[in-house]
Enzyme design. Structure first.
Site, PDB file in Angstrom:
ATOM      1  N   ALA A  66       0.831  -1.200   0.000  1.00 18.25           N
ATOM      2  CA  ALA A  66       0.000   0.000   0.000  1.00 18.25           C
ATOM      3  C   ALA A  66       0.867   1.252   0.000  1.00 18.25           C
ATOM      4  O   ALA A  66       2.022   1.221   0.415  1.00 18.25           O
ATOM      5  CB  ALA A  66      -0.914   0.000   1.226  1.00 18.25           C
ATOM      6  N   GLY A 111       0.706  -5.918   0.607  1.00 21.77           N
ATOM      7  CA  GLY A 111      -0.426  -6.265  -0.235  1.00 21.77           C
ATOM      8  C   GLY A 111      -0.016  -6.933  -1.534  1.00 21.77           C
ATOM      9  O   GLY A 111      -0.776  -7.725  -2.100  1.00 21.77           O
ATOM     10  N   GLU A 114       0.411 -10.464  -0.684  1.00 21.81           N
ATOM     11  CA  GLU A 114      -0.915 -11.050  -0.488  1.00 21.81           C
ATOM     12  C   GLU A 114      -1.622 -11.303  -1.820  1.00 21.81           C
ATOM     13  O   GLU A 114      -2.335 -12.295  -1.981  1.00 21.81           O
ATOM     14  CB  GLU A 114      -1.749 -10.140   0.416  1.00 21.81           C
ATOM     15  CG  GLU A 114      -1.220 -10.140   1.855  1.00 21.81           C
ATOM     16  CD  GLU A 114      -1.915  -9.139   2.748  1.00 21.81           C
ATOM     17  OE1 GLU A 114      -2.571  -9.552   3.711  1.00 21.81           O
ATOM     18  OE2 GLU A 114      -1.796  -7.918   2.477  1.00 21.81           O
ATOM     19  N   GLU A 134       4.428  -5.605   7.382  1.00 22.12           N
ATOM     20  CA  GLU A 134       3.470  -4.758   8.100  1.00 22.12           C
ATOM     21  C   GLU A 134       3.839  -4.529   9.564  1.00 22.12           C
ATOM     22  O   GLU A 134       3.627  -3.436  10.103  1.00 22.12           O
ATOM     23  CB  GLU A 134       2.061  -5.367   8.012  1.00 22.12           C
ATOM     24  CG  GLU A 134       1.371  -5.199   6.680  1.00 22.12           C
ATOM     25  CD  GLU A 134       1.725  -6.283   5.670  1.00 22.12           C
ATOM     26  OE1 GLU A 134       1.058  -6.370   4.635  1.00 22.12           O
ATOM     27  OE2 GLU A 134       2.694  -7.049   5.923  1.00 22.12           O
TER      28      GLU A 134
END
Length: 260
Positions: A66, A111, A114, A134
């Site tokens: 992000a 992300g 992911e 994170e």
């Protein structure tokens, strides 16, 4: 003003190539979120697309997570709503009968990792780095990373990577089963496309059933999973693809599957 295209879809030989092109690091911004959603809706409505490849624009990043500077804007609707939209898209990739291949052409972080985890097959550039950093920001993965990573490489190794926020190399990712293949620098997309074009010509019904059975079977007791497998065996005997496969084998010719 024309919309700035940060997610592009190219269709070639039955393969949909989705490119997240949001320089400099292909971050998951609001624009990426909305355009990826539109692209996946287009994919869902296009029967011509029988396999998917997802990659990042440029030579250095797949998706580097992000955009932290964009966080306040993304969080206006609350973390659950923002994450849910991405999670629904990632779940679509995981559940679509089409095979989904991630061409990891560079950094795949947060992300981006992911997104790769939601794909069926991951082909990595030899210079790729991947991880879930994170925790170094006081966050946790929120787009399925805690669950998919543990299921793919085992709980202990997944915890180590998440606790430390470590970025690992392509070779280490291959060793622990996080990626399927490591290829020379600059060739990840080409290799992914080559495989996707091969799969696009394959028996789509059978591949879709196999994907579903692997995904769902690991979540239920073995005997229940075996029964689910047999139910799909019974269903596939009514498919045109199976009849074509048998006829092609008997007549010693290549099968031409119609995904029916």
């Amino acid at each position: 003003m024309a919309e700035n295209k940060v997610v592009e879809l190219l269709i070639t030989e039955g393969v949909g190539i989705i490119t997240i092109n949001n320089p400099p690091v292909n971050a998951l911004t609001l624009d990426v979120r909305e355009q990826l959603k539109q692209v996946l809706q287009e994919v869902e409505g296009n029967a011509e697309i029988r396999a998917l490849v997802i990659t990042g624009g440029g030579a250095k990043c797949f998706v580097a997570g992000a955009d932290i500077k964009d966080f306040p804007k993304q969080m206006e609707s609350g973390p659950r709503e923002n994450a849910t939209i991405y999670k629904e898209m990632f779940t679509y990739l995981e559940e679509t009968p089409r095979p989904v291949i991630a061409a990891l052409n560079g950094l795949a972080l947060g992300g981006g990792c992911e997104l790769a985890l939601a794909s069926d097959i991951r082909i990595a550039d030899e210079k790729m780095k991947i991880g879930l950093p994170e925790v170094t920001l006081g966050l946790i993965p929120g787009l399925g990373g805690t669950q998919r990573l543990a299921r793919l490489i085992g709980p202990s190794k997944a915890k180590e990577l998440m606790f430390t926020g470590t970025f690992i190399s392509a070779d280490e990712a291959l060793r622990i089963g996080l990626v399927n293949q490591v290829v020379p620098q600059g060739t990840a997309l080409g290799e992914a496309l080559k495989l996707a074009q091969k799969l696009a010509k394959g028996a789509g019904v059978a591949m879709g059933y196999a994907k579903h059975l692997v995904n769902k079977g690991t979540e239920i007791p073995l005997q229940d999973a075996m029964e689910m497998e047999m139910q799909h065996v019974e269903k596939i005997f009514g498919s045109e693809d199976l009849q074509e496969g048998i006829e092609a084998f008997i007549n010693k010719r290549p099968a031409v599957f119609k995904n029916k």
